[in-house]
Design a protein around this motif. Structure first.
Motif, PDB file in Angstrom:
ATOM      1  N   THR A   1       7.589  -2.288   6.513  1.00 17.35           N
ATOM      2  CA  THR A   1       8.678  -1.392   6.898  1.00 17.35           C
ATOM      3  C   THR A   1       9.252  -0.836   5.603  1.00 17.35           C
ATOM      4  OG1 THR A   1       9.171  -2.810   8.794  1.00 17.35           O
ATOM      5  CG2 THR A   1      10.898  -1.278   8.095  1.00 17.35           C
ATOM      6  N   PRO A   2       9.469   0.480   5.507  1.00 20.82           N
ATOM      7  CA  PRO A   2       9.998   1.035   4.254  1.00 20.82           C
ATOM      8  C   PRO A   2      11.253   0.300   3.782  1.00 20.82           C
ATOM      9  CG  PRO A   2       9.360   2.808   5.736  1.00 20.82           C
ATOM     10  CD  PRO A   2       9.258   1.524   6.522  1.00 20.82           C
TER      11      PRO A   2
ATOM     12  N   GLY B   1       0.825   2.945  11.805  1.00 16.14           N
ATOM     13  CA  GLY B   1      -0.630   2.951  11.908  1.00 16.14           C
ATOM     14  C   GLY B   1      -1.323   3.280  10.607  1.00 16.14           C
ATOM     15  N   GLN B   2      -0.574   3.783   9.617  1.00 14.20           N
ATOM     16  CA  GLN B   2      -1.199   4.036   8.319  1.00 14.20           C
ATOM     17  C   GLN B   2      -1.525   2.696   7.678  1.00 14.20           C
ATOM     18  OE1 GLN B   2       1.879   6.444   6.473  1.00 14.20           O
ATOM     19  NE2 GLN B   2       0.450   8.170   6.453  1.00 14.20           N
ATOM     20  N   SER B   3      -2.540   2.692   6.849  1.00 10.10           N
ATOM     21  CA  SER B   3      -2.909   1.433   6.197  1.00 10.10           C
ATOM     22  C   SER B   3      -3.522   1.684   4.829  1.00 10.10           C
ATOM     23  CB  SER B   3      -3.893   0.648   7.071  1.00 10.10           C
ATOM     24  OG  SER B   3      -5.102   1.377   7.185  1.00 10.10           O
TER      25      SER B   3
ATOM     26  N   THR C   1      -5.184   5.364   4.620  1.00  9.03           N
ATOM     27  CA  THR C   1      -4.328   6.486   5.019  1.00  9.03           C
ATOM     28  C   THR C   1      -2.911   6.356   4.471  1.00  9.03           C
ATOM     29  OG1 THR C   1      -3.823   5.302   7.065  1.00  9.03           O
ATOM     30  CG2 THR C   1      -5.631   6.909   7.136  1.00  9.03           C
ATOM     31  N   LEU C   2      -2.561   5.202   3.901  1.00  8.61           N
ATOM     32  CA  LEU C   2      -1.253   4.986   3.292  1.00  8.61           C
ATOM     33  C   LEU C   2      -1.406   5.088   1.780  1.00  8.61           C
ATOM     34  CD1 LEU C   2       1.740   4.132   3.536  1.00  8.61           C
ATOM     35  CD2 LEU C   2       0.957   1.751   3.486  1.00  8.61           C
ATOM     36  N   ASP C   3      -0.517   5.824   1.142  1.00  8.88           N
ATOM     37  CA  ASP C   3      -0.554   6.005  -0.309  1.00  8.88           C
ATOM     38  C   ASP C   3      -0.272   4.658  -0.990  1.00  8.88           C
ATOM     39  OD1 ASP C   3      -0.253   6.674  -2.970  1.00  8.88           O
ATOM     40  OD2 ASP C   3       1.221   8.259  -2.609  1.00  8.88           O
ATOM     41  N   ALA C   4      -1.304   4.066  -1.609  1.00  9.64           N
ATOM     42  CA  ALA C   4      -1.182   2.741  -2.225  1.00  9.64           C
ATOM     43  C   ALA C   4      -0.211   2.730  -3.398  1.00  9.64           C
ATOM     44  CB  ALA C   4      -2.552   2.241  -2.677  1.00  9.64           C
TER      45      ALA C   4
ATOM     46  N   LEU D   1       7.077  -1.579   0.835  1.00 11.50           N
ATOM     47  CA  LEU D   1       6.759  -0.156   0.949  1.00 11.50           C
ATOM     48  C   LEU D   1       7.961   0.623   0.442  1.00 11.50           C
ATOM     49  CD1 LEU D   1       4.891   2.124   1.956  1.00 11.50           C
ATOM     50  CD2 LEU D   1       5.902   1.820   4.233  1.00 11.50           C
ATOM     51  N   ASP D   2       7.713   1.622  -0.378  1.00 10.26           N
ATOM     52  CA  ASP D   2       8.772   2.454  -0.935  1.00 10.26           C
ATOM     53  C   ASP D   2       9.729   2.898   0.171  1.00 10.26           C
ATOM     54  OD1 ASP D   2      10.159   4.916  -1.786  1.00 10.26           O
ATOM     55  OD2 ASP D   2       8.843   4.837  -3.524  1.00 10.26           O
ATOM     56  N   SER D   3      11.036   2.749  -0.067  1.00  9.69           N
ATOM     57  CA  SER D   3      12.029   3.076   0.964  1.00  9.69           C
ATOM     58  C   SER D   3      12.028   4.557   1.310  1.00  9.69           C
ATOM     59  CB  SER D   3      13.431   2.640   0.523  1.00  9.69           C
ATOM     60  OG  SER D   3      13.800   3.322  -0.661  1.00  9.69           O
ATOM     61  N   GLY D   4      11.509   5.405   0.433  1.00  9.97           N
ATOM     62  CA  GLY D   4      11.452   6.837   0.706  1.00  9.97           C
ATOM     63  C   GLY D   4      10.203   7.262   1.461  1.00  9.97           C
ATOM     64  N   ASP D   5       9.323   6.310   1.782  1.00 13.11           N
ATOM     65  CA  ASP D   5       8.097   6.673   2.493  1.00 13.11           C
ATOM     66  C   ASP D   5       8.424   6.974   3.950  1.00 13.11           C
ATOM     67  OD1 ASP D   5       5.554   5.687   4.243  1.00 13.11           O
ATOM     68  OD2 ASP D   5       4.923   6.535   2.316  1.00 13.11           O
TER      69      ASP D   5
END
Length: 179
Positions: free
Chosen positions: A71-72, A163-165, A104-107, A154-158
């Motif tokens: 969760t961001p 479903g992204q991973s 699909t999620l920016d690592a 996960l970066d709070s600004g994301d």
């Protein structure tokens, strides 16, 4: 002439006697005996929770984060593990990750933090550890263990959608001879 011959005879006798004296003062032989060399052993094991040191470590891998929903801005539950230096020399421990960039999620927006006993916490985006293997600031002494934990955030600004991973990746630890 007789006096000169007697002097030379005395010199010759003195030289022979001196040589005998020198020979009698020569020391005996001593030795640094039974020398034997072997190569040190550098072996790092990993275990779950507190299994290191009790023969519970593994020299290949243990389960890491398993289907964790990020969760961001919220830090994940910790994954606890231990590192065990089963060798006979102190080790520098370097951490890196295998390629996490194919999902699909920016690592670069997922920060990994790993803390081990007494060493500074290594904290950076996954992509950083992929490109920059990082060494802990303390050495792991031979026949000693570290209890460790890893968290992710996960970066709070994301603003990504559910479903992204991130592509499955490994967090690798390498022990190398400490100087």
């Amino acid at each position: 002439r007789l006096d000169v011959e007697m002097v030379w005879a005395e010199v010759a006798v003195a030289a022979v006697a001196g040589g005998i004296t020198f020979a009698s003062l020569t020391s005996n032989t001593v030795a640094l005996a039974n020398n034997n060399f072997s190569v040190s052993n550098a072996t790092l094991a990993i275990g779950v929770t507190n299994t290191c040191g009790a023969g519970g470590g593994d020299t290949t891998s243990v389960q890491g984060f398993n289907n964790v929903k990020l969760t961001p801005g919220v830090t994940s539950a910790p994954v606890k593990f231990c590192l065990d230096n089963t060798g006979d020399i102190p080790l520098n421990i370097t951490m890196s990750v295998t390629n996490p960039t194919g999902g699909t999620l920016d690592a670069s927006k997922v920060t990994l933090a790993v803390t081990c006993d007494g060493a500074t916490t290594l904290t950076a985006p996954l992509t950083y550890f992929y490109s920059n293997p990082t060494t802990f600031d303390k050495t792991l002494a031979n026949s000693h263990q570290w209890n460790c934990s890893a968290t992710a955030i996960l970066d709070s600004g994301d603003s990504g959608s559910g479903g992204q991973s991130v592509t499955p990746f490994d967090v690798d630890f390498v022990g190398s001879q400490a100087s």
